[in-house]
Motif scaffolding. Sequence first.
Motif, PDB file in Angstrom:
ATOM      1  N   ARG A 576      -3.467  24.843 -79.544  1.00  0.00           N
ATOM      2  CA  ARG A 576      -3.896  24.634 -78.143  1.00  0.00           C
ATOM      3  C   ARG A 576      -4.999  23.564 -78.141  1.00  0.00           C
ATOM      4  NH1 ARG A 576      -5.484  30.720 -76.934  1.00  0.00           N
ATOM      5  NH2 ARG A 576      -6.411  30.340 -78.991  1.00  0.00           N
ATOM      6  N   ARG A 595     -13.141  27.631 -71.112  1.00  0.00           N
ATOM      7  CA  ARG A 595     -11.957  28.058 -71.869  1.00  0.00           C
ATOM      8  C   ARG A 595     -12.228  27.961 -73.372  1.00  0.00           C
ATOM      9  NH1 ARG A 595      -9.182  25.332 -67.742  1.00  0.00           N
ATOM     10  NH2 ARG A 595      -8.773  23.467 -68.992  1.00  0.00           N
ATOM     11  N   GLU A 600      -9.943  30.280 -75.687  1.00  0.00           N
ATOM     12  CA  GLU A 600      -8.586  29.992 -75.187  1.00  0.00           C
ATOM     13  C   GLU A 600      -8.104  28.608 -75.606  1.00  0.00           C
ATOM     14  OE1 GLU A 600      -8.999  30.517 -70.994  1.00  0.00           O
ATOM     15  OE2 GLU A 600      -9.822  32.547 -71.234  1.00  0.00           O
TER      16      GLU A 600
END
Length: 758
Positions: A576, A595, A600
Amino acid sequence: MDRVSALDEPLKKTLGPATAKVMAEQLDLHTVGDLLHHYPRRYEERGQLTTLADLPLDEDVTVVAQVADSRILTFNHGRGQRLEITLTDGSGRLQLVFFGRGIHKPHKELPPGSRGMFAGKVSVFNRRLQLAHPTYVPLGREGGESVEDTASAVDGFAGKLIPIYPACKGLESWKITKAVDAVLPRAAEAADPLPPALREGRGFVPLPEALYKVHRPETKADIEDARQRLKWDEAFVLQVALARRRYADAQLPAVARRPVADGVLDAFDAKLPFTLTDGQRKVTAEIFADLATEHPMHRLLQGEVGSGKTLVALRAMLTVVDAGGQAAMLAPTEVLAQQHHRSVTEMMGELAQGGMLGGAEHGTKVVLLTGSMGAAARRQALLDLVTGEAGIVIGTHALIEDKVRFHDLGLVVVDEQHRFGVEQRDALRSKGKQPPHLLVMTATPIPRTVAMTVFGDLETSVLDQLPAGRSPIASHVVPAQDKPHFLARAWERVREEVGKGHQAYVVCPRIGDDDDDAGKNGKSGGGKSGGEKSGSGKGKQRSAPGKDAEDAEKRPPLAVVEVAEQLTRGPLAGLRIEVLHGRMQPDDKDAVMRRFAAGEVDVLVATTVIEVGVNVPNATAMVIMDADRFGVSQLHQLRGRVGRGSAPGLCLLVTDMPEASPARARLGAVAATLDGFELSRIDLEQRREGDVLGQAQSGARSSLRMLAVIEDEEVIAAAREEAVAVVARDPELAGSPELRTALDALLDTEREQYLDKG
């Protein structure tokens, strides 16, 4: 000193308008005094008169000899020319050689049979002694001048120390020499800023003599006499300016803010999950002692990356809140302001929700104020400040705007102060009913001499101890050009860290979504930033790596947008990956940081927007692309973003520069030590002193022409001691009119703004 008032006559009166114009535009020299303080950069030595039979190799010599023959030769298939002249003095022979456009003048002035005086360094070429491009004075033909004339010419030429001045296009060193000759008699009028007792006590030569000796030395001892004196002038006048600033600050009134028992600070300390380090306790005691006095604190808090400066600053802010005042923290970017707000509210918990449902009884309100906030949130924040509901505000330059009013501003904390202009700091400080206390923080370690010189009006506290639980950071240089497999391994290491549940940063010097942003984000540390379109010269994992240092510097710096795309498609596919840079909308930047902080995002590809204040303990790896494009201190700052938790940190410095280059040596120094003070020394030794004095911040010329803040520690420390004593005896300098004159010259409008940090 920049100038002495007795020498304030404009140069155009003495040198003529054309020369004066070039000096003003290219060298920032406007008056006779400016030119007298434009010192030689070095001195060329002409050797004592030597016979050709006794020429020493690799030494500077001066010879008087006759031209035996002269010839122009071509080389490189006729594209190049060189002039060879053979000299004889009856004892031996010597060859002179001149190349390129420089051949025509000596060819005309030194025909066979003519005599001359020649100076240069002796070398050997094709087993023959030679002087390449020597300095010379034609003496005419044999018998064409008297013995006295020749002796006089030799005396004026041989063994001389020739000053070489910092020059510019259109004004070579020899032209500056002639200009200095024209103004040098005026040195006699220079007002001496050193009190006579001080000058005599330290055995310094008078200022007019020092100026004469620095420009026209007879011996090396003359140069040393002049340097010692002129260094002292610079150090002493600057330290007097700073001592007077400290003295004036000590006379200002301020509200004493003393700790209060059972207040918000005690409640905060009770919920801290760790104990303070010895360093934090010591620095806190210094700050609390300052806050308890009835004149404003002016303190610089410098600490290594991750040493806990924010916690120390927060405890100071809570002390002021307990004492009925408000505290404001000024951050240089929205990302950093939001980060500080987030970390402060997280550390305080319910104590940051004073007056709100669920807030603690002893709490206060902590508000954020930035330029991009919505109108409603902004209105509420402004209301909380003016009513005193908010004890702490954290913000950017938006805090400085006229409409921002405080109920009772007691403390201003400035983070990363070198990013702010003086006017911005002063505008915030003027919002207090009385001058608020000031705490300036920097994570850039500052050597003692620089702190005494640049921040001499601030008391200094140093946090050099890392909190318990902090992990070491391993740093390695990745020579991507020499060893491409090292770069492949770097990306494998990033994958391994992510595989362990950690996160990584990849830092690039450029954004890459436009063709005009090259170099804006990476402060050059020796490489050139380039300015071509971001799309030019892509490679599989790198953008057009050069075959050597020159090529590496010529290509555009690597860019966030491109590198993120290449990593997503290539070595980090499946992870990611997100980007962060200064041109994103503030809300988008904050969302990305949130994030990343929440885990994340695996890899954040960013510019130096993450350089300061960003705190994500789970981030353990950092890859800095084109690391040679950043300064030493900046690399150290960036590296401090990893290793902030319990897992060890890893920093990989990727470069295309070859092994023998200065850039690689600089990166090696960063990889070799985590000592920020040692690195800041290396950084400062590689930069001009003017940069050290923050010219970008003030727009002013550096007053340091002779003094080197790193090398001259003893001079600066002694000058500070003398300056404090002089100001204590005579704050207005009424008994030292010459010193006042020198001070007025130093503190012209721009310099005054620069020094006026307090």
